[in-house]
Scaffold this motif. Structure first.
Motif, mmCIF file in Angstrom:
data_model
loop_
_atom_site.group_PDB
_atom_site.id
_atom_site.type_symbol
_atom_site.label_atom_id
_atom_site.label_comp_id
_atom_site.label_asym_id
_atom_site.label_seq_id
_atom_site.Cartn_x
_atom_site.Cartn_y
_atom_site.Cartn_z
ATOM 1 N N LEU A 100 0.834 -1.204 0.000
ATOM 2 C CA LEU A 100 0.000 0.000 0.000
ATOM 3 C C LEU A 100 0.870 1.255 0.000
ATOM 4 C CD1 LEU A 100 -2.777 -1.026 2.572
ATOM 5 C CD2 LEU A 100 -2.919 -1.076 0.066
ATOM 6 N N GLU A 101 1.934 1.225 0.789
ATOM 7 C CA GLU A 101 2.791 2.402 0.929
ATOM 8 C C GLU A 101 3.577 2.698 -0.351
ATOM 9 O OE1 GLU A 101 5.196 2.255 4.532
ATOM 10 O OE2 GLU A 101 6.682 3.488 3.499
ATOM 11 N N LYS A 102 4.150 1.647 -0.938
ATOM 12 C CA LYS A 102 4.972 1.850 -2.145
ATOM 13 C C LYS A 102 4.147 1.839 -3.429
ATOM 14 C CE LYS A 102 9.067 -0.501 -0.273
ATOM 15 N NZ LYS A 102 8.790 -1.627 0.626
ATOM 16 N N VAL A 103 2.867 1.489 -3.320
ATOM 17 C CA VAL A 103 2.011 1.243 -4.490
ATOM 18 C C VAL A 103 2.678 0.176 -5.386
ATOM 19 C CG1 VAL A 103 0.452 2.290 -6.173
ATOM 20 C CG2 VAL A 103 1.440 3.725 -4.394
ATOM 21 N N SER A 104 3.222 -0.842 -4.735
ATOM 22 C CA SER A 104 3.889 -1.921 -5.473
ATOM 23 C C SER A 104 2.840 -2.983 -5.828
ATOM 24 C CB SER A 104 5.037 -2.504 -4.668
ATOM 25 O OG SER A 104 4.653 -2.754 -3.338
ATOM 26 N N PHE B 174 4.061 5.966 -15.369
ATOM 27 C CA PHE B 174 4.974 5.011 -16.007
ATOM 28 C C PHE B 174 4.862 5.100 -17.532
ATOM 29 C CE2 PHE B 174 6.068 0.429 -17.076
ATOM 30 C CZ PHE B 174 7.417 0.565 -16.805
ATOM 31 N N ARG B 175 3.640 5.146 -18.027
ATOM 32 C CA ARG B 175 3.443 5.246 -19.480
ATOM 33 C C ARG B 175 4.030 6.569 -20.002
ATOM 34 N NH1 ARG B 175 0.670 2.189 -22.752
ATOM 35 N NH2 ARG B 175 0.351 3.987 -24.097
ATOM 36 N N ASP B 176 3.788 7.645 -19.275
ATOM 37 C CA ASP B 176 4.305 8.952 -19.713
ATOM 38 C C ASP B 176 5.835 8.937 -19.842
ATOM 39 O OD1 ASP B 176 1.772 9.909 -19.823
ATOM 40 O OD2 ASP B 176 1.885 11.142 -17.997
ATOM 41 N N ILE B 177 6.493 8.324 -18.844
ATOM 42 C CA ILE B 177 7.968 8.258 -18.875
ATOM 43 C C ILE B 177 8.425 7.505 -20.128
ATOM 44 C CG2 ILE B 177 10.018 7.251 -17.772
ATOM 45 C CD1 ILE B 177 8.641 7.706 -15.065
ATOM 46 N N LEU B 178 7.763 6.373 -20.404
ATOM 47 C CA LEU B 178 8.191 5.540 -21.533
ATOM 48 C C LEU B 178 7.890 6.212 -22.874
ATOM 49 C CD1 LEU B 178 7.140 1.997 -20.259
ATOM 50 C CD2 LEU B 178 9.403 3.035 -20.248
ATOM 51 N N LYS C 68 27.351 6.872 -16.311
ATOM 52 C CA LYS C 68 26.562 7.696 -15.367
ATOM 53 C C LYS C 68 25.356 8.358 -16.055
ATOM 54 C CE LYS C 68 29.317 7.207 -11.762
ATOM 55 N NZ LYS C 68 29.713 5.843 -12.165
ATOM 56 N N ASN C 69 25.400 8.479 -17.375
ATOM 57 C CA ASN C 69 24.294 9.138 -18.074
ATOM 58 C C ASN C 69 23.089 8.236 -18.293
ATOM 59 O OD1 ASN C 69 25.661 11.540 -18.302
ATOM 60 N ND2 ASN C 69 26.758 10.815 -20.126
ATOM 61 N N VAL C 70 23.282 6.939 -18.054
ATOM 62 C CA VAL C 70 22.144 6.029 -18.221
ATOM 63 C C VAL C 70 21.131 6.310 -17.118
ATOM 64 C CG1 VAL C 70 21.421 3.619 -18.096
ATOM 65 C CG2 VAL C 70 23.462 4.242 -19.380
ATOM 66 N N GLU C 71 19.858 6.338 -17.512
ATOM 67 C CA GLU C 71 18.812 6.673 -16.563
ATOM 68 C C GLU C 71 18.213 5.380 -16.003
ATOM 69 O OE1 GLU C 71 14.740 9.164 -17.094
ATOM 70 O OE2 GLU C 71 16.215 9.308 -18.706
ATOM 71 N N TRP C 72 18.219 5.234 -14.678
ATOM 72 C CA TRP C 72 17.601 4.060 -14.053
ATOM 73 C C TRP C 72 16.242 4.472 -13.515
ATOM 74 C CZ3 TRP C 72 19.759 -0.902 -13.083
ATOM 75 C CH2 TRP C 72 21.093 -1.066 -13.472
ATOM 76 N N ILE C 73 15.202 3.716 -13.839
ATOM 77 C CA ILE C 73 13.886 4.055 -13.286
ATOM 78 C C ILE C 73 13.176 2.795 -12.776
ATOM 79 C CG2 ILE C 73 13.564 6.055 -14.826
ATOM 80 C CD1 ILE C 73 11.475 4.241 -16.322
ATOM 81 N N THR C 74 12.127 3.000 -11.990
ATOM 82 C CA THR C 74 11.208 1.905 -11.678
ATOM 83 C C THR C 74 9.800 2.421 -11.952
ATOM 84 O OG1 THR C 74 10.626 2.460 -9.401
ATOM 85 C CG2 THR C 74 12.669 1.218 -9.705
ATOM 86 N N HIS C 75 8.834 1.530 -11.916
ATOM 87 C CA HIS C 75 7.444 1.956 -12.108
ATOM 88 C C HIS C 75 6.862 2.531 -10.822
ATOM 89 C CE1 HIS C 75 6.712 -1.591 -9.842
ATOM 90 N NE2 HIS C 75 5.412 -1.401 -9.844
ATOM 91 N N LEU C 76 7.624 2.430 -9.716
ATOM 92 C CA LEU C 76 7.074 2.817 -8.415
ATOM 93 C C LEU C 76 7.144 4.328 -8.221
ATOM 94 C CD1 LEU C 76 8.863 0.046 -6.350
ATOM 95 C CD2 LEU C 76 6.433 0.096 -6.947
#
Ligand code: TMP
Ligand code: ZN
Length: 412
Positions: A210-214, A303-307, A397-405
């Motif tokens: 619930l907290e992380k919306v995972s 998440f969709r917007d980022i992609l 270092k320029n690679v962007e790491w993301i999660t859907h959370l």
């Protein structure tokens, strides 16, 4: 919530009428990675419900067990070094807190390849694994772990008592939340345990989800996401009492629950602390789940917007870890190969396959290392620390790491 009289469904745990509060839509089997697209790919409606009587979060519809667990389902816990350490600690914790000395007889439900029980076997402690999948049970036996190929329930508990006597502890890890009929498990466990015996299990925790919306904790195999109040209600109705709790960092946030027969052992203060916290955070209220639904919808949009933005900027995008959880994310967010080029995974049987439902290619880690993308989506986010540690010096270092959370900060 208004219950449609035509469609009354029952709580799996307490038979109270329940209703789905949202749907993640048509979902394939989370681990159904395929060599090529199938004409008859299986989908089910993945819709969670909340029971306002026993407070259990559950999936109303679940595919038949043989759709999910079959001979091709090769999940060997032993493969993860991190989990080996975790289970060694789990075993030592059980012994230091709940050992009955010479009376020790440890039974594990869903003992997989024996990763936990070997810690007892190595100490010469009487033990038994009860594991329904023959292939993993055989690996356990090769490691000196006494294992019977069977499902656990009340009937099995009677046979175990006849052959071995009563148990001092029954353990499970990431197993209980897979089992639809918990009442038969609880009845069997109560029967098998001796007077001072304990039932200990750990599973992904509702509070973390619930907290992380995972929401990716939810997939076909996970029919329940537990909280302390829900397991207390389910197991409490079979003569058990919740006596201890221990939050875990595994699987993106889990909880270890300890039950004893009523009145047999002291209740640790943490039990009330966590229960009060759950009540004050509304785990017993429908409004909390409506809020969760809204958070999932916001998370999907983000998440969709980022992609879409990444693709519009001609960036290459790859996933890291073709996890079971990623099947929920990709299908709920309607993300396929048009937005993600490929997903890297170290598991040989997943390589050169397509992801369930959305058919994104899964390629080897070696391929990934030679084709580092501009954006990496960390689907194995529950292993973030381990992975970032491993990759940070090697990846630009320029690679962007993301999660859907939406509320999860990646510490790079
Ligand atoms: P699971 O969360 O469904 O168990 O799947 C984890 C997947 O992530 C598994 O297929 C292995 C993969 N993985 C990697 O490819 N690299 C890694 O460093 C880690 C930790 C997992
Ligand atoms: Zn219920």
């Amino acid at each position: 919530m208004k219950i449609d009289q035509m469609k009354i469904k029952e709580c799996r745990a307490c038979n109270n009428p329940i209703e789905e509060f949202m749907t993640f839509g048509q979902m394939p089997i989370a681990n159904d990675f395929m060599k090529e697209k199938k004409d008859n790919e299986y989908f089910f409606e993945m819709a969670p419900a909340f029971c306002n009587k026993c407070f259990t979060f559950q999936l109303v519809e679940q595919p038949e067990a043989d759709m999910m667990f079959h001979e091709d389902y090769a999940f060997f816990s032993r493969q993860s070094k991190f989990m080996q350490i975790h289970f060694k600690e789990y075993a030592n914790w059980v012994l230091s807190n709940y050992s009955q000395g010479d009376n020790d007889f440890i039974v594990e439900l869903g003992s997989n390849d024996g990763i936990m029980l070997e810690n007892f076997a190595n100490k010469g402690i009487k033990h038994l694994g009860v594991e329904p999948s023959q292939n993993v049970a055989m690996v356990a036996q090769e490691h000196g772990v006494n294992t019977e190929v069977s499902f656990f329930g009340y009937q099995t508990s009677k046979q175990i008592i006849e052959n071995y006597g009563n148990a001092s502890a029954i353990l499970a890890a990431n197993v209980m939340c897979h089992i639809p009929d918990l009442n038969d498990i609880a009845k069997g466990a109560y029967n098998l345990l001796n007077e001072k015996g304990v039932l200990i299990f750990e599973d992904p925790y509702l509070g973390d989800m619930l907290e992380k919306v995972s929401y990716d904790q939810i997939y076909d195999e996970h029919v329940y996401i537990f909280s302390a109040i829900s397991v207390q209600n389910i197991f409490g109705s079979h003569g058990f009492e919740l006596i201890n709790l221990m939050p875990q960092t595994t699987h993106g946030g889990s909880m270890r629950y300890v039950f004893a027969k009523k009145g047999q052992r002291d209740i640790q203060p943490i039990v009330n602390e966590i229960i009060e916290n759950e009540i004050s955070n509304g785990f017993d209220k429908e409004s909390t789940y409506i809020k969760f639904k809204e958070n999932c919808e916001l998370s999907k949009k983000r998440f969709r917007d980022i992609l879409i933005k990444a693709k519009d900027s001609n960036k290459t995008v790859a996933g890291y870890g073709a996890t079971s959880k990623s099947t929920t994310i990709l299908n709920y967010c309607n993300v396929g190969p048009e937005l993600i080029d490929f997903i890297s995974d170290t598991t040989p049987i997943k390589q050169n396959t397509l992801t369930p439902g959305k058919h994104i290619p899964v390629l080897s880690y070696e391929y990934f290392k030679e084709n580092i993308p501009d954006v990496i989506i960390l689907f194995a986010w529950n292993h973030a620390n381990e992975i970032i540690q491993k990759e940070k010096d090697e990846i630009d270092k320029n690679v962007e790491w993301i999660t859907h959370l939406p509320f999860f900060e990646l510490k790079l």
